[in-house]
Design a protein around this motif. Structure first.
Motif, PDB file in Angstrom:
ATOM      1  N   PRO A 136      87.999  63.632  73.548  1.00 55.21           N
ATOM      2  CA  PRO A 136      88.465  63.196  74.872  1.00 55.21           C
ATOM      3  C   PRO A 136      89.495  64.180  75.411  1.00 55.21           C
ATOM      4  O   PRO A 136      90.489  64.464  74.776  1.00 55.21           O
ATOM      5  N   GLN A 162      93.855  60.847  81.833  1.00 51.86           N
ATOM      6  CA  GLN A 162      93.881  59.387  81.867  1.00 51.86           C
ATOM      7  C   GLN A 162      94.711  58.981  83.090  1.00 51.86           C
ATOM      8  O   GLN A 162      95.906  59.259  83.148  1.00 51.86           O
ATOM      9  N   ASP A 179      81.254  60.266  75.730  1.00 55.86           N
ATOM     10  CA  ASP A 179      81.732  61.511  75.121  1.00 55.86           C
ATOM     11  C   ASP A 179      81.440  62.704  76.019  1.00 55.86           C
ATOM     12  O   ASP A 179      82.261  63.625  76.145  1.00 55.86           O
ATOM     13  N   ARG A 228      83.885  62.680  78.893  1.00 56.40           N
ATOM     14  CA  ARG A 228      85.233  63.025  78.443  1.00 56.40           C
ATOM     15  C   ARG A 228      85.376  64.506  78.095  1.00 56.40           C
ATOM     16  O   ARG A 228      86.500  64.988  77.925  1.00 56.40           O
ATOM     17  N   GLU A 259      89.413  59.570  83.712  1.00 49.33           N
ATOM     18  CA  GLU A 259      89.154  58.259  83.106  1.00 49.33           C
ATOM     19  C   GLU A 259      90.253  57.289  83.506  1.00 49.33           C
ATOM     20  O   GLU A 259      91.438  57.622  83.473  1.00 49.33           O
TER      21      GLU A 259
END
Length: 342
Positions: A14, A18, A132, A135, A142
Motif C-alpha cells: 500500500p 490515505q 492491491d 494501492r 484511499e
C-alpha cells in the motif's frame, strides 16, 4: 529483468495517500474502504459535488459489482462524443463478480483521462487483488472508513460542529452521543439539524433538550447518571420508561461500564482535570465529572459495582432469559449502593 521483478514486488505494498473522508479530492481511482457506510457515503457525495462544481456537464454512473454484466464498466468509462467528464461509482466490490474484477484490473492499468472511478469495498478478502493493484497506483487515493469506537464519538460530534465553524457545550455533546450512539448517520443528522435551527454560535444543552429531550432522557447515560448519583426512584423510572419504549439493555449496561471504569481510574488521584486527562485518557470535562461522581463512593463499592456490571453485561448478551431484570438489578444495586445480594 531484475529491475522489473523488483518493481513488481514493490507494487503490492500500500503506497497511495490515505485521505480523511472530510478531505476527499479528485483522483483517477478512489478506493473507499472499510465498514462505516456513513463515512463512505459522505466521501462519495463530497467527491460528486466537487467534480460537478468543477464541470456541471459531469456524467455520473453507478454500478453494482455483485451483479455485474460483462462490458458494463468498459462502456461507462469510455469517453463520450463530447468528452464530458465522468464519475463511475462501483458499489459492493467486496462481493464482486469475476467479470468486474477482470475488467477493473485492466482499467486501473491504464485509467482514462477525465474519468474518476470510485471503488467501494467494505470488508473481506474478495477483490483483494484489485485493491492491491489500486494501492500500487502512483495517483490513486484511499479513503479508509473504519467504524468508530464508543470513546471516539465525542470527538466526532465536536468535529461535526467545528466543520461548520460552530461550538458546542461538552454536556450538549455528551447528551447527543448518548442519544444517538448506535447510529453515526443519525448522530451527524442531529448535529446538522441543531446547527440549522439555532442562530447561536454555540450549541447549548438547552437546545439539545428542546429538540431531542425525549430521546435523551431515556438513554443509558441518563440512567447511569441518576443511579450513580443515588437517585433511586428517578433511575428506576428512567430505566423502566426506556425499556418500555424499546431501549435495548446492552447500551444501558455499556453506559454504566464506561462511567464506573472512569470513576475507578480517577479515584483518589491528585492533580488538575487536564493533567489526569493526559494520564488516564478522556476529555478534561469527563475527568471532572468522574471525580465529582466518586464523592461518597468507597473503593469497595466501586469494585463491587464494576463486577456487577461485568455480570450484567453477560446476562444482557444472552446469559439470561430476562435482560430487563438484569438491568433493573444493576440500576437498583448501584443507586442504593447495596451489593450484598449481587
Amino acid at each position: 529483468m531484475a529491475a522489473a521483478k523488483g518493481r513488481g514486488k514493490t507494487s503490492a505494498k500500500p503506497s497511495i495517500p490515505q485521505v480523511h473522508w472530510r478531505e476527499v479530492r479528485p483522483a483517477p481511482v478512489v478506493l473507499v474502504s472499510g465498514p462505516e457506510e456513513f463515512f463512505a457515503s459522505e466521501a462519495i457525495t463530497g467527491l460528486r459535488t466537487m467534480l460537478r462544481t468543477e464541470d456541471p456537464s459531469l456524467e455520473v454512473h453507478e454500478l453494482d459489482a455483485s451483479s455485474y454484466a460483462p462490458g458494463e464498466l468498459t462502456t461507462l468509462v469510455s469517453p463520450s462524443l463530447f468528452m464530458e467528464p465522468r464519475l463511475v461509482i462501483a458499489e459492493r466490490v467486496q462481493q464482486t463478480e469475476d467479470a468486474f474484477l477482470k475488467e477493473a484490473l485492466a482499467y486501473v492499468e491504464a485509467p482514462i483521462e477525465g474519468t474518476t472511478l470510485v471503488l467501494r469495498h467494505s470488508s473481506g478478502v474478495r477483490g483483494k487483488k484489485l485493491l492491491d493493484a489500486v494501492r500500487s497506483m502512483p495517483d490513486a487515493i484511499e479513503i479508509s472508513c473504519q467504524a468508530l469506537k464508543a470513546n471516539e464519538l465525542f470527538d466526532f460530534t465536536m468535529a461535526e460542529f467545528r466543520s461548520q465553524r460552530r461550538r458546542a457545550e461538552p454536556q450538549a455533546v455528551q447528551a447527543l452521543v448518548a442519544a444517538f450512539s448506535s447510529d453515526l448517520a443519525e448522530l451527524a443528522a442531529a448535529c446538522r439539524q441543531l446547527m440549522s435551527v439555532s442562530g447561536e454560535e454555540e450549541i447549548s444543552t438547552e437546545i439539545v433538550e428542546r429538540y431531542y429531550g425525549g430521546r435523551v432522557e431515556t438513554t443509558g447515560f441518563k440512567i447511569a447518571d441518576s443511579a450513580i448519583a443515588g437517585r433511586f426512584a428517578e433511575a428506576m423510572l428512567l430505566v423502566r420508561s426506556g425499556l418500555d419504549t424499546g431501549l435495548n439493555a446492552v447500551p444501558i449496561v455499556a453506559a454504566f461500564a464506561m462511567k464506573l471504569r472512569l470513576m475507578a481510574k480517577v479515584y483518589g488521584l491528585a492533580g488538575s482535570d487536564a493533567q489526569l486527562a493526559r494520564t488516564v485518557g478522556g476529555a478534561p470535562w469527563q475527568i471532572g465529572q468522574a471525580r465529582r461522581e466518586t464523592r461518597g463512593w468507597s473503593e469497595h463499592e466501586l469494585a463491587s459495582a464494576i463486577l456487577l456490571v461485568a455480570e450484567s453485561d453477560h446476562m444482557v448478551k444472552g446469559g439470561s432469559r430476562s435482560p430487563e431484570f438484569a438491568v433493573e438489578k444493576l440500576v437498583r444495586c448501584v443507586a442504593l449502593r447495596d451489593f450484598s445480594g449481587a
